[in-house]
Design a protein around this motif. Structure first.
Motif, PDB file in Angstrom:
ATOM      1  N   LYS A  69       0.858  -1.092   0.151  1.00 45.91           N
ATOM      2  CA  LYS A  69      -0.067  -0.020  -0.020  1.00 45.91           C
ATOM      3  C   LYS A  69       0.781   1.354   0.010  1.00 45.91           C
ATOM      4  O   LYS A  69       0.526   1.993  -0.686  1.00 45.91           O
ATOM      5  N   LEU A  70       1.904   1.146   0.918  1.00 50.57           N
ATOM      6  CA  LEU A  70       2.884   2.377   1.023  1.00 50.57           C
ATOM      7  C   LEU A  70       3.342   2.660  -0.308  1.00 50.57           C
ATOM      8  O   LEU A  70       3.549   3.651  -0.873  1.00 50.57           O
ATOM      9  N   THR A  71       3.928   1.522  -1.202  1.00 54.80           N
ATOM     10  CA  THR A  71       4.702   1.663  -2.405  1.00 54.80           C
ATOM     11  C   THR A  71       3.672   2.321  -3.234  1.00 54.80           C
ATOM     12  O   THR A  71       4.083   3.206  -4.295  1.00 54.80           O
ATOM     13  N   THR A  72       2.544   1.751  -3.423  1.00 53.42           N
ATOM     14  CA  THR A  72       1.575   2.252  -4.393  1.00 53.42           C
ATOM     15  C   THR A  72       1.182   3.620  -4.464  1.00 53.42           C
ATOM     16  O   THR A  72       0.942   4.460  -5.183  1.00 53.42           O
ATOM     17  N   ASN A  73       0.809   3.818  -3.205  1.00 47.47           N
ATOM     18  CA  ASN A  73       0.051   5.199  -2.678  1.00 47.47           C
ATOM     19  C   ASN A  73       1.215   6.253  -2.428  1.00 47.47           C
ATOM     20  O   ASN A  73       0.843   7.424  -2.679  1.00 47.47           O
ATOM     21  N   LEU A  74       2.310   6.019  -1.824  1.00 50.08           N
ATOM     22  CA  LEU A  74       3.255   6.925  -1.674  1.00 50.08           C
ATOM     23  C   LEU A  74       4.322   6.917  -2.642  1.00 50.08           C
ATOM     24  O   LEU A  74       4.606   7.306  -3.503  1.00 50.08           O
ATOM     25  N   SER A  75       5.507   5.751  -2.179  1.00 44.94           N
ATOM     26  CA  SER A  75       6.772   5.721  -2.795  1.00 44.94           C
ATOM     27  C   SER A  75       7.175   4.463  -2.294  1.00 44.94           C
ATOM     28  O   SER A  75       7.221   4.116  -1.220  1.00 44.94           O
ATOM     29  N   PRO A  76       8.271   3.806  -3.181  1.00 43.39           N
ATOM     30  CA  PRO A  76       8.995   2.541  -2.583  1.00 43.39           C
ATOM     31  C   PRO A  76       9.793   2.895  -1.102  1.00 43.39           C
ATOM     32  O   PRO A  76       9.816   2.176  -0.347  1.00 43.39           O
ATOM     33  N   ARG A  77      10.212   4.117  -1.110  1.00 44.43           N
ATOM     34  CA  ARG A  77      11.023   4.649  -0.156  1.00 44.43           C
ATOM     35  C   ARG A  77      10.035   4.627   1.166  1.00 44.43           C
ATOM     36  O   ARG A  77      10.499   4.055   2.399  1.00 44.43           O
ATOM     37  N   ALA A  78       8.784   4.921   1.339  1.00 48.30           N
ATOM     38  CA  ALA A  78       8.066   4.978   2.339  1.00 48.30           C
ATOM     39  C   ALA A  78       7.750   3.657   2.667  1.00 48.30           C
ATOM     40  O   ALA A  78       7.601   3.218   4.037  1.00 48.30           O
ATOM     41  N   GLY A  79       7.669   2.518   1.992  1.00 49.04           N
ATOM     42  CA  GLY A  79       7.288   1.023   2.241  1.00 49.04           C
ATOM     43  C   GLY A  79       8.756   0.544   2.861  1.00 49.04           C
ATOM     44  O   GLY A  79       8.891  -0.373   3.869  1.00 49.04           O
ATOM     45  N   ASN A  80       9.828   0.998   2.335  1.00 49.91           N
ATOM     46  CA  ASN A  80      11.146   0.354   2.807  1.00 49.91           C
ATOM     47  C   ASN A  80      11.414   1.044   4.337  1.00 49.91           C
ATOM     48  O   ASN A  80      12.020   0.307   5.171  1.00 49.91           O
ATOM     49  N   LEU A  81      11.029   2.223   4.498  1.00 49.68           N
ATOM     50  CA  LEU A  81      11.328   2.820   5.871  1.00 49.68           C
ATOM     51  C   LEU A  81      10.350   2.134   6.902  1.00 49.68           C
ATOM     52  O   LEU A  81      10.740   1.758   8.033  1.00 49.68           O
ATOM     53  N   PHE A  82       9.099   1.689   6.528  1.00 53.44           N
ATOM     54  CA  PHE A  82       8.338   0.835   7.300  1.00 53.44           C
ATOM     55  C   PHE A  82       8.976  -0.353   7.747  1.00 53.44           C
ATOM     56  O   PHE A  82       9.081  -0.729   8.946  1.00 53.44           O
ATOM     57  N   LEU A  83       9.687  -1.152   6.877  1.00 50.55           N
ATOM     58  CA  LEU A  83      10.342  -2.371   7.123  1.00 50.55           C
ATOM     59  C   LEU A  83      11.666  -2.061   8.065  1.00 50.55           C
ATOM     60  O   LEU A  83      11.923  -2.766   9.145  1.00 50.55           O
ATOM     61  N   CYS A  84      12.303  -0.950   7.709  1.00 46.24           N
ATOM     62  CA  CYS A  84      13.512  -0.634   8.770  1.00 46.24           C
ATOM     63  C   CYS A  84      13.159  -0.290  10.073  1.00 46.24           C
ATOM     64  O   CYS A  84      13.781  -0.816  10.979  1.00 46.24           O
ATOM     65  N   ALA A  85      11.967   0.178  10.406  1.00 44.79           N
ATOM     66  CA  ALA A  85      11.611   0.446  11.880  1.00 44.79           C
ATOM     67  C   ALA A  85      11.391  -0.896  12.341  1.00 44.79           C
ATOM     68  O   ALA A  85      11.716  -1.118  13.486  1.00 44.79           O
ATOM     69  N   TRP A  86      10.725  -1.950  11.822  1.00 41.27           N
ATOM     70  CA  TRP A  86      10.613  -3.106  12.512  1.00 41.27           C
ATOM     71  C   TRP A  86      11.683  -4.046  12.712  1.00 41.27           C
ATOM     72  O   TRP A  86      11.856  -4.658  13.609  1.00 41.27           O
ATOM     73  N   MET A  87      12.715  -3.788  11.554  1.00 48.04           N
ATOM     74  CA  MET A  87      13.849  -4.621  11.814  1.00 48.04           C
ATOM     75  C   MET A  87      14.674  -4.091  12.927  1.00 48.04           C
ATOM     76  O   MET A  87      15.519  -4.603  13.703  1.00 48.04           O
ATOM     77  N   PHE A  88      14.523  -2.573  13.351  1.00 48.68           N
ATOM     78  CA  PHE A  88      15.159  -2.180  14.421  1.00 48.68           C
ATOM     79  C   PHE A  88      14.658  -2.545  15.744  1.00 48.68           C
ATOM     80  O   PHE A  88      15.468  -2.994  16.740  1.00 48.68           O
TER      81      PHE A  88
END
Length: 510
Positions: free
Chosen positions: A457-476
């Protein structure tokens, strides 16, 4: 001389008693039904208290080690299992890496194509407990045949979806492959433990780790081939649907033929277990009668194990992030680099192949050091750093940069996957390897579904960067949880203790 011999015998008896006491305690934790130990022991076993007596009965009269041997069949078992694991992983990713092609072919949205990947995750969650029960109750051979057979059946069903408008057929076929995956993902640690032994590794007392890595690498190799081959076999021809259908048919029929061959090979090669146990930890576990094993109690024991629960969550986060990145990679690349479907596949290949190298290096390192927690934590941190770098360099406009950052990310992220399995087996011994690995995979699927949906959803509606930052937060968050895990290498300690008894006994007798 007599006094010395008596002293040596007393020392040997003391060490044997300590070993049997450890075996007794371990077996008590292994899901045994209360009160059954003595009931099933009989004779001297009842007098000795059941599991400990059975463990002692395995030992030679002179107090030495139980005989362990390696079967030549183990190599054939490993090769066949790894091969059909590879094909199943290939079928998981073959749609996602061609998402824009299948959107055009079936006339559906990108979300529909994403579900062809996520169905693997959805099917796994409700079916893993029954599948793990089947593995523990009915054995390795039946579970392997079900995995290989359903994998072949799903591949043939896909051949019936070679026309626009047959999305439902291809989804049903992928669902069958998803069910097959449930009977595959829990097997690597069980195959390694049941068939491979200490002679397989350079470090004494290690149990089949190199072979487990090989099985896990087969899954990664299947994903890598799934990234590479489909874009080559099915180029994007939006103006010629007939040609597109022909190209897809080559991929589907080829997969079906290979899967069928591997199913028959599974029936020929797989046996329940070798004639002799390959390691002392397996010898101890084989003393437990099947009727004494409680699957429910084993599950309860695992969830009472706090280090395992922490690993369960942190492993789910990391592996779920990998599933999400793999599923959405084509969309991320094509968003910034239009018409680069083939290179998107090559970047996916680079990600997984680099991860295979990382897995091998980590496996050799663990073989030598047994530093499970330290290695897992370091790889987790480096995966997080790799994800951050990948996120902020994806849109620079240089594909070569994406290849490099994707390779770095894959080296650590994909390299982490088998680490979690082996760490879990160590800290949960003597619980069933199939149960612990099954729960790890269930956690990964749950996080994978959530991450793929949200990142998509984040990739489609915003950008791939937004989707990847979501994953970064969880990996932390995963890094913090991994740091809290207490390292208790139970399996390694059992093997070390048994082998030390043997060495001292030989020295005393000489």
């Amino acid at each position: 001389m007599v006094e010395a011999a008596d002293g040596a015998e007393e020392e040997e008896e003391s060490e044997r008693a300590e070993m049997l006491g450890a075996a007794d305690a371990a077996l008590q934790r292994n899901g045994l039904l209360p009160g059954k130990e003595a009931a099933n022991g009989g004779g001297c076993a009842a007098a000795r208290g059941g599991p400990a007596a059975e463990a002692e009965a395995m030992l030679p009269a002179g107090g030495g080690r139980v005989e362990t041997r390696l079967s030549l069949r183990r190599l054939a078992v490993l090769a066949v299992f790894s091969s059909y694991s590879l094909v199943n992983a290939f079928q998981w990713i073959q749609y996602s890496i061609l998402s824009n092609v299948f959107v055009r072919f079936y006339g559906v949205s990108f979300a529909h194509i994403d579900w062809l990947s996520m169905v693997y995750m959805v099917a796994y969650v409700p079916l893993i407990l029954p599948a793990t029960w089947l593995l523990d109750a009915r054995g390795l051979r039946l579970t392997a045949l079900l995995g290989a057979g359903l994998n072949a059946l799903g591949a043939w069903l896909k051949c019936g979806s070679l026309a626009p408008g047959r999305y439902a057929v291809t989804m049903a076929a992928q669902g069958v492959c998803a069910v097959a995956q449930v009977f595959i993902l829990g097997l690597p640690s069980r195959v390694a433990a049941v068939w491979f032994g200490p002679a397989e590794v350079s470090t004494a007392c290690a149990v089949a780790e190199n072979n487990f890595w090989f099985s896990s690498l087969a899954l990664q190799l299947g994903t890598a081939i799934g990234f590479l081959l489909p874009p080559v076999l099915v180029p994007n021809t939006p103006d010629d649907i007939d040609l597109m259908a022909h190209n897809i048919s080559i991929m589907f029929y080829g997969t079906a033929i290979v899967s069928t061959l591997l199913f028959f090979l599974t029936g020929v090669v797989f046996e329940e277990k070798p004639k002799y146990p390959p390691s002392h930890s397996q010898a101890v576990l084989q003393t437990v009668p099947p009727e004494d094993y409680s699957y429910k109690q084993s599950i309860i024991n695992l969830f009472k194990n706090i280090p395992f629960v922490l690993l369960l969550i942190s492993y789910g986060i990391m592996t779920g992030a990998f599933y999400s990145v793999s599923t959405l990679l084509n969309q991320m690349i094509v968003t910034h680099y239009e018409g680069e479907e083939v290179n998107a596949g090559r970047i996916g290949l680079t990600l997984v192949v680099a991860g295979m190298v990382g897995s091998i290096i980590c496996g050799l390192w663990l073989d030598y050091t047994k530093t499970y927690k330290q290695t897992t934590l370091i790889v987790y941190i480096l995966s997080f750093i790799g994800m951050v770098v990948f996120t902020f360099t994806l849109d620079l406009g240089y594909l070569i940069v994406v290849f490099v950052t994707g390779g770095v990310l894959g080296f650590f992220m994909t390299g982490y996957l088998p680490l979690g399995f082996e760490f879990a087996v160590e800290i949960t011994y003597p619980e069933s390897e199939g149960t612990s690995s099954g729960l790890l995979n269930a956690s990964a699927q749950i996080f994978g579904i959530i991450f793929t949906l949200v990142q998509g959803k984040l990739t489609t509606n915003l950008s791939p960067r937004a989707g990847n930052l979501f994953l970064c937060a969880w990996m932390f968050v995963g890094i913090i949880l991994t740091a809290l895990i207490k390292s208790d290498l139970r399996r390694h300690n059992v093997n070390s203790g048994i082998m030390n008894v043997h060495i001292k006994a030989v020295s005393a007798e000489s």
